[in-house]
Motif scaffolding. Sequence first.
Motif, short mmCIF file in Angstrom:
data_model
loop_
_atom_site.label_atom_id
_atom_site.label_comp_id
_atom_site.label_asym_id
_atom_site.label_seq_id
_atom_site.Cartn_x
_atom_site.Cartn_y
_atom_site.Cartn_z
N GLN A 54 1.00 -15.36 -25.32
CA GLN A 54 0.20 -15.16 -23.67
C GLN A 54 0.14 -14.47 -22.81
N ALA A 55 1.71 -13.80 -22.79
CA ALA A 55 1.99 -13.26 -21.24
C ALA A 55 1.72 -11.68 -22.59
N LEU A 56 2.14 -11.15 -23.81
CA LEU A 56 1.87 -10.05 -24.15
C LEU A 56 0.71 -9.57 -24.76
N LEU A 57 -0.26 -10.21 -25.35
CA LEU A 57 -1.31 -9.44 -25.64
C LEU A 57 -2.13 -8.96 -24.36
N PRO A 58 -2.53 -9.99 -23.49
CA PRO A 58 -3.21 -9.02 -22.32
C PRO A 58 -1.73 -7.99 -21.53
N VAL A 59 -0.99 -8.02 -21.78
CA VAL A 59 -0.31 -7.35 -20.71
C VAL A 59 -0.06 -5.79 -21.34
N LEU A 60 0.05 -5.68 -22.99
CA LEU A 60 -0.13 -4.45 -23.75
C LEU A 60 -1.73 -4.06 -23.77
N LEU A 61 -2.73 -5.08 -23.19
CA LEU A 61 -4.14 -3.98 -23.92
C LEU A 61 -4.07 -3.41 -22.17
N HIS A 62 -3.42 -3.59 -21.38
CA HIS A 62 -3.38 -2.60 -19.95
C HIS A 62 -2.84 -0.76 -20.61
N PRO A 63 -3.20 -0.07 -20.50
CA PRO A 63 -2.24 1.42 -20.61
C PRO A 63 -0.87 1.57 -20.13
N ALA A 64 -1.08 0.75 -18.50
CA ALA A 64 0.15 0.77 -17.69
C ALA A 64 0.52 0.15 -16.34
N PRO A 65 0.83 -1.37 -17.06
CA PRO A 65 0.81 -2.09 -16.13
C PRO A 65 1.78 -2.13 -14.90
N ARG A 66 1.51 -2.32 -13.77
CA ARG A 66 2.69 -1.74 -12.82
C ARG A 66 3.40 -3.21 -12.09
N HIS A 67 1.93 -4.66 -12.07
CA HIS A 67 1.88 -5.84 -11.34
C HIS A 67 1.72 -6.46 -12.17
N ALA A 68 1.65 -7.27 -12.08
CA ALA A 68 0.34 -8.89 -12.68
C ALA A 68 1.00 -9.73 -12.39
N LEU A 69 0.06 -10.69 -12.39
CA LEU A 69 0.21 -11.96 -11.62
C LEU A 69 -0.04 -12.97 -12.76
N PHE A 70 0.34 -14.69 -12.80
CA PHE A 70 0.60 -15.09 -13.90
C PHE A 70 0.18 -16.63 -12.37
N LEU A 71 -0.93 -17.04 -12.90
CA LEU A 71 -1.82 -18.00 -12.57
C LEU A 71 -0.93 -19.69 -13.19
N GLY A 72 -0.86 -20.62 -12.64
CA GLY A 72 0.27 -21.36 -13.60
C GLY A 72 2.09 -20.61 -14.35
N LEU A 73 2.26 -21.70 -14.61
CA LEU A 73 4.30 -21.52 -14.80
C LEU A 73 4.46 -22.24 -15.93
N GLY A 74 4.37 -23.35 -16.24
CA GLY A 74 4.75 -24.23 -17.32
C GLY A 74 6.33 -23.91 -17.41
N THR A 75 6.57 -23.37 -18.30
CA THR A 75 7.92 -23.79 -19.24
C THR A 75 8.72 -22.65 -18.40
N GLY A 76 7.21 -21.99 -17.77
CA GLY A 76 7.95 -20.43 -17.33
C GLY A 76 8.06 -19.04 -18.62
N MET A 77 7.61 -19.28 -19.72
CA MET A 77 8.31 -18.52 -21.23
C MET A 77 7.27 -17.71 -21.28
N THR A 78 5.42 -17.76 -20.19
CA THR A 78 4.85 -16.30 -20.72
C THR A 78 5.21 -15.99 -19.57
N ALA A 79 5.29 -16.16 -18.30
CA ALA A 79 5.50 -14.83 -17.14
C ALA A 79 7.31 -14.36 -17.66
N SER A 80 7.88 -14.80 -18.13
CA SER A 80 9.30 -14.30 -18.21
C SER A 80 9.35 -13.41 -19.73
N SER A 81 8.15 -13.79 -20.02
CA SER A 81 8.37 -12.44 -21.43
C SER A 81 7.28 -11.73 -20.50
N ALA A 82 7.23 -11.86 -19.85
CA ALA A 82 5.99 -9.97 -19.10
C ALA A 82 7.30 -9.31 -18.72
N ALA A 83 7.74 -10.27 -17.91
CA ALA A 83 8.31 -9.91 -16.80
C ALA A 83 10.03 -9.07 -17.98
#
Length: 860
Positions: free
Chosen positions: A489-518
């Motif tokens: 849920q982090a990697l699919l949208p992050v990889l669809l951008h050609p060169a992301p530098r800043h990302a915002l995650f709304l909602g944390l849950g277990t933190g696995m999604t945001a941490s995977s993006a980081a």
Amino acid sequence: MTTGRVGWPSHALMAASGFAGLGYQIVWTQQCAAWLGHESAAMLAVVAAIFGGLAVGALAFGPRIERSAAPLRWYAGCEAAIAAWAGVLTLAMPSVGEWLLQVTGPEPTPLGQWAIAFAGTFALLLPATAAMGATLPAMERLTAQLGGTGRSIAAHYASNTLGAMAGVLATAFWLVPTLGFTHTALICVAANAACAIAALRWLPAGEPATAAAQVDPSTRAGALWPLAITGLLGIGYEVLVVRVLSQVAEDTVYTFALLLAVYLLGTALGAAAWQRWRARTADPRLARDRLLCALSAACLVGAGGLWGAQWMKDALLAASDGGGMAAAVAVEAALALAAFLPQTIAMGALFSHLSAEAGAAGIGFGRAIGVNTLGAAIAPPLFGVWLAPAAGPGIALILVGAGYLALVAPRAWRRPIVWIPAAAALALFVWAPPLAFIDVPEGGHVVSYREGALAAVSIVDDADGVSSLRIDNRQQEGSSATLLVDARQALLPVLLHPAPRHALFLGLGTGMTASSAAGDTALQVDAVELLPEVIAASRHFTQALADGAPNPRLHLTAADARRFVRATDRHYDVIVSDNFHPARSGSAALYTVEHFRAVRGRLAPAGVFCQWLPLHQLDLATLRSIVQSFMTAFPQGTAILASNSLETPVIGLVGRADDGRFDLGALRHRLAAARFTRPLAASGISDEYALLGSFVAGSRALARFAGNAPPNTDDHPVVTYLAPRITYAPDSLPRDRLIELLGAWKVTPDEVLRAGGDVGTTRRLAAYWAARDRFIVAGRDVHPAASARDMLAQVGDPLLDVLRTSPDFRPAYDPLLRMAIALGDTDEPSAAALLGTLARLQPARPEASDALRRLGSSPH
């Protein structure tokens, strides 16, 4: 002049006024939350501001009404003022709310947010709430002069409160779902205006006021303090019970409406009962002590019963035998009746009695109800923000019961009527366990439990050591077993951008999604989470990703996600919104047209937004409204699938800031150049087909699916009222909804990729999508089997057909490979045949050929 002249008209006016008053309260509270945030400080500050306005009106205007020779004009004027200012608010609310939003900012301190939320809403609503606070004193003054029957307002208080109960139910179950906030508020405006006109037509003008008797100031203080304290304790009890039952009930908009309606019903019945039976009590002081003892006992019994609320709910649901949403709502109504009805009946009677005592002491009703309401205004922050998190709701409820006993006259403590509730309070304090609800599986244990102002957050391990994160014990926010899906849920949208530098995650849950993006070493990640307790709990799940060390690229913020998006001035290359449960209170505000537009405004050029949707918690009617809302903001939006799960399918709506398509060459370069701390292949993303293969619907299919469904807007929050239906009474299985969507949705390469891509790639991608759909449909009727042979008998042919459709579809290749290797221990020829087939279908992958060589060289 007789009471008959003013009896039924005055009661009808009070009921209509109460109906409008609670209608406004529901509308204004939800509207203010959209701007100020859903943090406990903001939500409870709005409630306190409304009570504060009522108190100001009663205290400021009550004495003047008491002396007035024209109480009818006061009453009609107050109703007209409410109508006029509420009409102004329907136009001014958006502009003022936007200003309050900017003043609050994206990351306010709790104290600063409380101050802005309280002061802002207090000032904004004051003209109307102050006039509301003066209507009962005006009616009391009018009917007392005309009736000549003493200074009791209990009957009109009961009528007003019954009208308020009807307003709660009508607003929550009919008006807002059907008409939205603005039209609901206008209906209330019409009700107030009608009250003003009808009062001038129906009611006589009254007579000059008589001089008030002079009373010793100490006597007045002795009559006012009980009114203030009982107002504080009564609303404190309400805040605490609602907080506890949110862990047992479904915590939807209907849950709160039922609880509030029962609270008002009991108060009205108590006032009406006191009005009827008051003459039977010769000693008012004895009656007050008895009412205080009865109310203390009722609150303690209600508190004690909350420990068995889950058992009661389960028993009632079992008895209803699956009666659908009506039965589920009836069960919540029964919980509300058990927790509130006896207690609020005593509260209504006690308030009526204390008001009569105040009148006998020469205190006008305006001052009496003003002081009572002022105490009520203090209760939300005292009990909700401070006491419940600090001491726990169980201890706080015991203190409420003890607080009523503290008001009993010292002489009464010699009687057994006081000893019983006092002993009950002591017993609960000493022996009762914490009032917390945590479902622990057999062989499991509780890792942590945190009681917050908005929710209780727990981590529970099962017998296999799998940790689950739960909010209020009802909502599971993920587990340590869902790392693959959470990461995707982090990697699919992050990889669809050609060169992301800043990302915002709304909602944390277990933190696995945001941490995977980081885990992307070139990406800075901001994550916004409403509950501070969830942020603290997330460390339990993310510590394994970096050996327990915090990730310097991940910044966590405790704030309301919607307010953060609208108040921040930052822009992001990627924004990912968590799969919020749409039926839970406040969550539907994150699926509105206005929020999606605000998100688009925060995207950098060529930025990508992904809104994840929990299909296992959504019926298709609600999903249509969410898709309609999303497509209003992102008309070229598409949809992706987080994983191939049939039990917990998660759909993602994807939009771009420029409404463009994705560049295949840029995506290939992104995959080749990406540097993550964990390999992408571990999340099932090994090439461009695995990435682009997640798409399930193009913009044309989404537009057809949305059809003429009503969009979810701030003014007409249809999702808030649609989503609970599947929560109360599921009408289908998640797998069936997913397969229905796959049959209805289509996607073509031209809706995802820019023109000019090579034909071979687009053909392979279309084949991948077809294989994915066949794979999911084939899994619908698969059942676990003990042996590889039995499992292969179920899935072998369907999975081979999937691979023949698309050799690139790895999710079909991997399980067949594992089954072939397992089968080699007992049936080498069958294993060899399957491995050979896999090698022919996908020659570019070496695993089957390597396993086949090992099988041929192994001794058997």
